[in-house]
Design a protein around this motif. Sequence first.
Motif, PDB file in Angstrom:
ATOM      1  N   HIS A 194     -46.999  30.854  10.138  1.00 15.14           N
ATOM      2  CA  HIS A 194     -46.706  29.731  11.032  1.00 15.14           C
ATOM      3  C   HIS A 194     -47.981  29.398  11.805  1.00 15.14           C
ATOM      4  CE1 HIS A 194     -44.770  27.194  14.010  1.00 15.14           C
ATOM      5  NE2 HIS A 194     -45.328  27.933  14.947  1.00 15.14           N
ATOM      6  N   ASP A 213     -42.080  31.820  16.666  1.00 16.36           N
ATOM      7  CA  ASP A 213     -41.739  30.620  15.892  1.00 16.36           C
ATOM      8  C   ASP A 213     -41.636  30.911  14.395  1.00 16.36           C
ATOM      9  OD1 ASP A 213     -41.732  29.182  18.195  1.00 16.36           O
ATOM     10  OD2 ASP A 213     -43.315  27.770  17.615  1.00 16.36           O
ATOM     11  N   ARG A 219     -36.343  24.844  12.663  1.00 17.02           N
ATOM     12  CA  ARG A 219     -37.285  24.466  11.618  1.00 17.02           C
ATOM     13  C   ARG A 219     -38.455  25.454  11.595  1.00 17.02           C
ATOM     14  NH1 ARG A 219     -35.374  20.061  14.269  1.00 17.02           N
ATOM     15  NH2 ARG A 219     -37.048  20.124  15.792  1.00 17.02           N
ATOM     16  N   TYR A 221     -41.701  26.032  10.617  1.00 14.42           N
ATOM     17  CA  TYR A 221     -42.884  25.324  10.119  1.00 14.42           C
ATOM     18  C   TYR A 221     -43.866  26.325   9.536  1.00 14.42           C
ATOM     19  CZ  TYR A 221     -41.083  21.389  12.854  1.00 14.42           C
ATOM     20  OH  TYR A 221     -40.301  20.384  13.367  1.00 14.42           O
ATOM     21  N   ARG A 223     -47.548  26.840   7.805  1.00 19.80           N
ATOM     22  CA  ARG A 223     -48.868  26.242   7.567  1.00 19.80           C
ATOM     23  C   ARG A 223     -49.607  26.969   6.448  1.00 19.80           C
ATOM     24  NH1 ARG A 223     -47.337  25.341  12.465  1.00 19.80           N
ATOM     25  NH2 ARG A 223     -47.624  23.284  13.389  1.00 19.80           N
ATOM     26  N   THR A 225     -48.693  29.135   3.383  1.00 24.55           N
ATOM     27  CA  THR A 225     -47.503  29.575   2.656  1.00 24.55           C
ATOM     28  C   THR A 225     -47.637  31.011   2.129  1.00 24.55           C
ATOM     29  OG1 THR A 225     -48.347  28.518   0.658  1.00 24.55           O
ATOM     30  CG2 THR A 225     -46.805  27.245   1.981  1.00 24.55           C
ATOM     31  N   GLU A 264     -36.583  16.722  16.005  1.00 28.81           N
ATOM     32  CA  GLU A 264     -37.692  17.069  16.886  1.00 28.81           C
ATOM     33  C   GLU A 264     -37.742  16.108  18.072  1.00 28.81           C
ATOM     34  OE1 GLU A 264     -41.535  17.171  15.091  1.00 28.81           O
ATOM     35  OE2 GLU A 264     -42.498  17.920  16.911  1.00 28.81           O
ATOM     36  N   ARG A 298     -39.368  21.938   1.381  1.00 34.05           N
ATOM     37  CA  ARG A 298     -38.432  21.965   2.497  1.00 34.05           C
ATOM     38  C   ARG A 298     -37.048  22.384   2.002  1.00 34.05           C
ATOM     39  NH1 ARG A 298     -38.311  16.664   6.027  1.00 34.05           N
ATOM     40  NH2 ARG A 298     -40.543  17.095   5.874  1.00 34.05           N
ATOM     41  N   TRP A 307     -39.843  24.812   6.370  1.00 27.84           N
ATOM     42  CA  TRP A 307     -40.461  23.501   6.503  1.00 27.84           C
ATOM     43  C   TRP A 307     -41.978  23.615   6.322  1.00 27.84           C
ATOM     44  CZ3 TRP A 307     -37.311  19.448   9.086  1.00 27.84           C
ATOM     45  CH2 TRP A 307     -37.963  18.209   9.163  1.00 27.84           C
ATOM     46  N   LEU A 309     -45.757  22.647   5.931  1.00 27.31           N
ATOM     47  CA  LEU A 309     -46.595  21.538   6.402  1.00 27.31           C
ATOM     48  C   LEU A 309     -47.832  21.474   5.523  1.00 27.31           C
ATOM     49  CD1 LEU A 309     -46.421  22.326  10.215  1.00 27.31           C
ATOM     50  CD2 LEU A 309     -45.142  20.553   9.000  1.00 27.31           C
TER      51      LEU A 309
END
Length: 311
Positions: A194, A213, A219, A221, A223, A225, A264, A298, A307, A309
């Motif tokens: 993340h 987080d 969600r 998120y 960054r 993977t 969001e 997603r 999710w 990004l």
Amino acid sequence: MAMGALMKGTRVPMRCMRHATAGVLALACTPLGRPSSMLQPGRLPASWYVGGADCSGTSQFRVHAYNDGLFILRQAACTNFEKPLLYLLFGRDRALLLDTGAGGVDVATPIDTLIRAWLLHHGRASIALVVAHSHAHSDHIAGDSQFVARSGTTIVGRDTASVRAFFGITQWPKARGVLDLGGRLLDVIPIPGHQAASIAIYDRLTGVLLTGDTFYPGRLYVRDTAAFAESIDRLVEFVIDHPVVHILGAHIENKRTPGRDYPEGTVDQPEEHDLDLGRTQLVELDSVVRAMRGRMVRTVRPDFTVWPLSP
Ligand SMILES: [Zn+2]
Ligand SMILES: [Zn+2]
């Protein structure tokens, strides 16, 4: 396989084993049949609702005592839509504040009030404070400046090198660190993905695992993977080997209705999902991430959404 692990919402020790059936990862747990006396119990509220856009008559933080050594603060919705959760843990020698909020709010006063009450209750004059972060995003560090001049206070740097050094993590992200608050040991687990400096904290006294987080009802998120997949895998390994009563993150974005979230920026969230997740959902996340084999898309699940990004 490991002994003594606990399922969410129960205090019965479980024996757990991870296995794969038809490519789907699952965790089979069987009760060991005796009550746990090792972990300090605590209580979570039925709802974490923190109001709407109107701040009049509303505290800037909702403060909840999980027990007399672990406090959970949630920033009021009217001060910032992120409504992050902060954690304050007391040991004999030091207290740890994990995260300082999303800004636009006085965080030092409620923390000082809690510390004064704890000192009074324990007949103490002072205790050192460590301010650390679940990760370096702005909605978790914005209140740092309010602690810079506070006496007896150490603020851990936000970059990976500072986090590594402070918690004594010899090999990032595969090794763990430990923070001894005095009669209270916290395991520090690197979980980049993340954000590069993300950590999880496991409190050996209560069996509570704090995941920032990286894992919460909302969600997730992603960054990086590859790093995220490895981090979730490590978290699963950890919860198999340790008694975990609650997995608590830093936000709530999902609704009580499975698979639905508040978009969001939503301020007022009257029908929020519970804060705490369990090992079942963590194993589900691991399974989802593994199945995508590095090509993350997603994915909506009942209690969270993966999710990715773009980098
Ligand atoms: Zn974040
Ligand atoms: Zn956040």
